[in-house]
Design an enzyme around this catalytic site. Sequence first.
Site, mmCIF file in Angstrom:
data_model
loop_
_atom_site.group_PDB
_atom_site.id
_atom_site.type_symbol
_atom_site.label_atom_id
_atom_site.label_comp_id
_atom_site.label_asym_id
_atom_site.label_seq_id
_atom_site.Cartn_x
_atom_site.Cartn_y
_atom_site.Cartn_z
ATOM 1 N N SER A 77 0.685 -1.173 -0.067
ATOM 2 C CA SER A 77 -0.186 0.043 0.202
ATOM 3 C C SER A 77 0.792 1.214 0.257
ATOM 4 O O SER A 77 1.654 1.374 -0.914
ATOM 5 C CB SER A 77 -0.990 -0.038 1.118
ATOM 6 O OG SER A 77 -1.995 0.955 1.105
ATOM 7 N N GLU A 79 -10.071 -4.070 -6.113
ATOM 8 C CA GLU A 79 -9.653 -3.200 -5.256
ATOM 9 C C GLU A 79 -9.494 -1.693 -5.908
ATOM 10 O O GLU A 79 -9.317 -1.693 -7.221
ATOM 11 C CB GLU A 79 -8.495 -3.359 -4.559
ATOM 12 C CG GLU A 79 -7.034 -3.594 -5.135
ATOM 13 C CD GLU A 79 -5.833 -3.575 -4.195
ATOM 14 O OE1 GLU A 79 -5.831 -2.518 -3.649
ATOM 15 O OE2 GLU A 79 -5.338 -4.590 -4.243
ATOM 16 N N HIS A 89 -7.706 -5.174 -0.139
ATOM 17 C CA HIS A 89 -6.700 -4.486 -0.401
ATOM 18 C C HIS A 89 -5.522 -5.146 0.481
ATOM 19 O O HIS A 89 -5.903 -5.163 1.744
ATOM 20 C CB HIS A 89 -6.852 -3.055 0.185
ATOM 21 C CG HIS A 89 -5.646 -2.045 -0.009
ATOM 22 N ND1 HIS A 89 -4.841 -1.791 -1.221
ATOM 23 C CD2 HIS A 89 -5.135 -1.628 0.995
ATOM 24 C CE1 HIS A 89 -4.045 -0.967 -0.899
ATOM 25 N NE2 HIS A 89 -3.973 -0.531 0.357
#
Length: 354
Positions: A189, A292, A322
């Site tokens: 991320s 996502e 995610h």
Amino acid sequence: MIWFLTALIIAIIGITLLLRGKSLAYLDSEPLTPAEHNPSPAHREALRMIREMNRAGKGLRGRERLNAMRAFMDSMSDGLALVSEFRPAQPETAPRGEWVIAPNARPSRRILYIHGGAWMAGSPRSHRAITDRLSQLANACVFAVDYRLMPEHRYRDGLRDCQSAYQWLLGNGPDGPATAEFMAVAGDSAGGNHTLSLIAWIKEQHLQQPDAAVALSPSTDLTFTAPSLRNNVKTDPLLGPAFRPLTRLPLPLLWWGTFLFFRMSPSNPLLSPLRADLSGLPPTLIHVSDSEMLVDDARRYTHKARAAGSPVELRIWPGMFHVWHIFTPWLPEADDAMKEIGDFLNRSEQLEAQ
């Protein structure tokens, strides 16, 4: 007065276009339709935990909300059956962070891990499920860097911590000064964003390149122009609830807001690694889910890097959320993904040795 207002309007429009940067729509391919999949029984429990995370700061504002989110993320490693030794780095000689050392890990094999959390939350502790499994599968000592978070610090401060940690790891292992025989960088991320920014910076600085890089559900472009950021907001159970309000804002407002929050233009390659020179990069593996919001960030990055001649592999998983990897090993889909990462790292080492 009219001339002044006209000049001001033109200046604002010009700066706004600079914040947006070049349009990258040419990198888009056909929209993805989430594939049919048969989730494991544990998938439902993972979704329940995601809902708890989204509720962690409900009713709170500002610092209290942020602290609640940070505390929840750190608690995610509680009760896990971890096999690695977690050794705090010595602050007088090392960057902030912790060593994660599985029983089979070799000190000469090292991985710098950069955690996610929207650059504002997360820590080495919150991502121990990933770093523990990574150390086992890659037979490597993982250094989870505890980089500085926003808003107490600037985005650039956290990135500098990652840059310093990488340079330090080249010559230091868990037992002291020693040369790395194998070096990789990985992150998820926001940490995936730092990972991709880092490998571009390493190339520009003519430093020793990592043997491999791994980015899990990375954010690659803070101009927010990738189609899936809006198309997948309803199918992303983790990012969707948090970022749905932002997707309703006009893009120019998002660009200015990003500039003010990050103190950097959203089109700056340090913040948006998609906009860097992507030639000459190390073998890189990107994992992302088809449902996502960041799937097109990953697809755009892969298309551009491949066109520049860099060996980037993209693996799009069906029906996941995610950074599903954080639920390894009890979520089968997460453990399968982690095993694929281990295979990739071991394969990269073999290619480097040839």
